[in-house]
Design a protein around this motif. Structure first.
Motif, PDB file in Angstrom:
ATOM      1  N   SER A   1       0.817  -1.220   0.000  1.00  0.00           N
ATOM      2  CA  SER A   1       0.000   0.000   0.000  1.00  0.00           C
ATOM      3  C   SER A   1       0.849   1.268   0.000  1.00  0.00           C
ATOM      4  O   SER A   1       0.384   2.327  -0.404  1.00  0.00           O
ATOM      5  CB  SER A   1      -0.949   0.016   1.199  1.00  0.00           C
ATOM      6  N   GLY A   2       2.087   1.149   0.462  1.00  0.00           N
ATOM      7  CA  GLY A   2       2.975   2.309   0.468  1.00  0.00           C
ATOM      8  C   GLY A   2       3.138   2.956   1.830  1.00  0.00           C
ATOM      9  O   GLY A   2       3.393   4.163   1.928  1.00  0.00           O
ATOM     10  N   LYS A   3       3.019   2.171   2.890  1.00  0.00           N
ATOM     11  CA  LYS A   3       3.193   2.698   4.252  1.00  0.00           C
ATOM     12  C   LYS A   3       4.586   3.310   4.440  1.00  0.00           C
ATOM     13  O   LYS A   3       4.718   4.369   5.030  1.00  0.00           O
ATOM     14  CB  LYS A   3       2.991   1.596   5.296  1.00  0.00           C
ATOM     15  N   SER A   4       5.601   2.623   3.924  1.00  0.00           N
ATOM     16  CA  SER A   4       6.977   3.127   4.073  1.00  0.00           C
ATOM     17  C   SER A   4       7.132   4.492   3.408  1.00  0.00           C
ATOM     18  O   SER A   4       7.784   5.382   3.955  1.00  0.00           O
ATOM     19  CB  SER A   4       7.982   2.143   3.473  1.00  0.00           C
ATOM     20  N   HIS A   5       6.520   4.662   2.251  1.00  0.00           N
ATOM     21  CA  HIS A   5       6.569   5.949   1.544  1.00  0.00           C
ATOM     22  C   HIS A   5       5.920   7.046   2.399  1.00  0.00           C
ATOM     23  O   HIS A   5       6.471   8.145   2.541  1.00  0.00           O
ATOM     24  CB  HIS A   5       5.866   5.819   0.193  1.00  0.00           C
ATOM     25  N   VAL A   6       4.772   6.751   2.965  1.00  0.00           N
ATOM     26  CA  VAL A   6       4.083   7.738   3.812  1.00  0.00           C
ATOM     27  C   VAL A   6       4.936   8.058   5.039  1.00  0.00           C
ATOM     28  O   VAL A   6       5.055   9.224   5.431  1.00  0.00           O
ATOM     29  CB  VAL A   6       2.671   7.233   4.206  1.00  0.00           C
TER      30      VAL A   6
ATOM     31  N   GLU B   1       4.138   2.453  13.038  1.00  0.00           N
ATOM     32  CA  GLU B   1       3.721   1.813  11.782  1.00  0.00           C
ATOM     33  C   GLU B   1       3.646   0.313  11.991  1.00  0.00           C
ATOM     34  O   GLU B   1       4.587  -0.304  12.469  1.00  0.00           O
ATOM     35  CB  GLU B   1       4.721   2.140  10.668  1.00  0.00           C
ATOM     36  N   SER B   2       2.478  -0.254  11.668  1.00  0.00           N
ATOM     37  CA  SER B   2       2.275  -1.704  11.770  1.00  0.00           C
ATOM     38  C   SER B   2       1.366  -2.163  10.641  1.00  0.00           C
ATOM     39  O   SER B   2       0.219  -1.721  10.550  1.00  0.00           O
ATOM     40  CB  SER B   2       1.645  -2.070  13.111  1.00  0.00           C
ATOM     41  N   ALA B   3       1.864  -3.066   9.814  1.00  0.00           N
ATOM     42  CA  ALA B   3       1.063  -3.581   8.698  1.00  0.00           C
ATOM     43  C   ALA B   3      -0.132  -4.383   9.195  1.00  0.00           C
ATOM     44  O   ALA B   3      -1.175  -4.407   8.554  1.00  0.00           O
ATOM     45  CB  ALA B   3       1.929  -4.450   7.792  1.00  0.00           C
TER      46      ALA B   3
ATOM     47  N   SER C   1      -2.698  10.375  -6.670  1.00  0.00           N
ATOM     48  CA  SER C   1      -3.202  11.334  -5.675  1.00  0.00           C
ATOM     49  C   SER C   1      -2.041  12.021  -4.966  1.00  0.00           C
ATOM     50  O   SER C   1      -0.956  11.452  -4.829  1.00  0.00           O
ATOM     51  CB  SER C   1      -4.072  10.609  -4.651  1.00  0.00           C
ATOM     52  N   ASN C   2      -2.290  13.247  -4.489  1.00  0.00           N
ATOM     53  CA  ASN C   2      -1.276  14.024  -3.788  1.00  0.00           C
ATOM     54  C   ASN C   2      -1.210  13.564  -2.326  1.00  0.00           C
ATOM     55  O   ASN C   2      -2.015  13.971  -1.497  1.00  0.00           O
ATOM     56  CB  ASN C   2      -1.612  15.517  -3.874  1.00  0.00           C
ATOM     57  N   VAL C   3      -0.252  12.688  -2.052  1.00  0.00           N
ATOM     58  CA  VAL C   3      -0.120  12.110  -0.714  1.00  0.00           C
ATOM     59  C   VAL C   3       0.287  13.181   0.302  1.00  0.00           C
ATOM     60  O   VAL C   3      -0.219  13.200   1.428  1.00  0.00           O
ATOM     61  CB  VAL C   3       0.862  10.919  -0.730  1.00  0.00           C
ATOM     62  N   ASN C   4       1.188  14.089  -0.075  1.00  0.00           N
ATOM     63  CA  ASN C   4       1.598  15.153   0.845  1.00  0.00           C
ATOM     64  C   ASN C   4       0.400  15.995   1.279  1.00  0.00           C
ATOM     65  O   ASN C   4       0.286  16.343   2.455  1.00  0.00           O
ATOM     66  CB  ASN C   4       2.668  16.048   0.213  1.00  0.00           C
ATOM     67  N   GLN C   5      -0.474  16.331   0.361  1.00  0.00           N
ATOM     68  CA  GLN C   5      -1.651  17.132   0.703  1.00  0.00           C
ATOM     69  C   GLN C   5      -2.557  16.369   1.677  1.00  0.00           C
ATOM     70  O   GLN C   5      -3.080  16.950   2.624  1.00  0.00           O
ATOM     71  CB  GLN C   5      -2.438  17.510  -0.561  1.00  0.00           C
TER      72      GLN C   5
END
Length: 187
Positions: A11-16, A102-104, A172-176
């Motif tokens: 899902s991209g947790k690490s990126h977030v 953070e926990s998957a 989608s704009n994740v930072n926003q």
């Protein structure tokens, strides 16, 4: 305040979490902590040896294959290991002074019951995006990626249990979205 970040594999947790670092937010990584504690905590090692057997550590080094064989033997074994490792991780998080975790498998494992979270943020992405990310990251097949996804709680259920959802679909704009969540949390 305690805030959890969760979401299925790919899902991209690490990126977030990396983006949150840009806001000065350090996120506690449950997977890394569990590995560190299993390698360095004598009380945890002793409990795992009692549970799994003496062969799980050789010369104080975790034998991952022995642990994996035990875990895969039954759901009861997996739960027994979780009941040893998760309290140690929860205590380590509480002692860390960090607010974000953070926990998957926050909901799948019941870890959310071990720490009282004020908010839960789910990182979400369409199934095809997740499959592509897993295939690329792990150099694996589509079938294997789908197997990993299938072993976790359905994304829609995790979204329903969460306070916020970050759509990390690559468009989608994740930072926003993060900024909006941070504003709501600070209220």
């Amino acid at each position: 305040m305690k805030i959890a970040i969760t979401g299925g594999i790919g899902s991209g947790k690490s990126h977030v979490c990396q983006l949150l670092a840009g806001y000065g937010i350090k996120v506690y990584d449950c997977d890394a902590a569990a590995k560190r504690l299993m390698a360095s905590s004598p009380p945890l090692q002793a409990r795992l040896q009692e549970l799994v057997g003496g062969g799980v550590y050789i010369n104080k080094v975790l034998q991952k294959s022995v642990l994996a064989q035990y875990l895969l033997a039954s759901d009861a074994n997996k739960q027994a290991v979780d009941d040893v490792v998760h309290p140690a991780v929860a205590a380590d998080f509480m002692a860390s002074g960090l607010e974000w975790l953070e926990s998957a498998i926050l909901f799948d494992s019941g870890f959310y019951r071990r720490v009282s979270f004020d908010y839960v943020v789910c990182v979400s992405a369409p199934i095809e995006v997740r499959v592509e990310r897993i295939m690329r990251r792990d150099n694996t097949t589509r079938e294997r990626a789908l197997q990993w996804i299938g072993r976790q709680m359905p994304q829609e259920q995790v979204e329903r249990l969460s306070d916020f959802v970050v759509c990390n679909d690559g468009r989608s704009n994740v930072n926003q979205q993060i900024e909006n969540i941070l504003k709501q949390i600070k209220r």
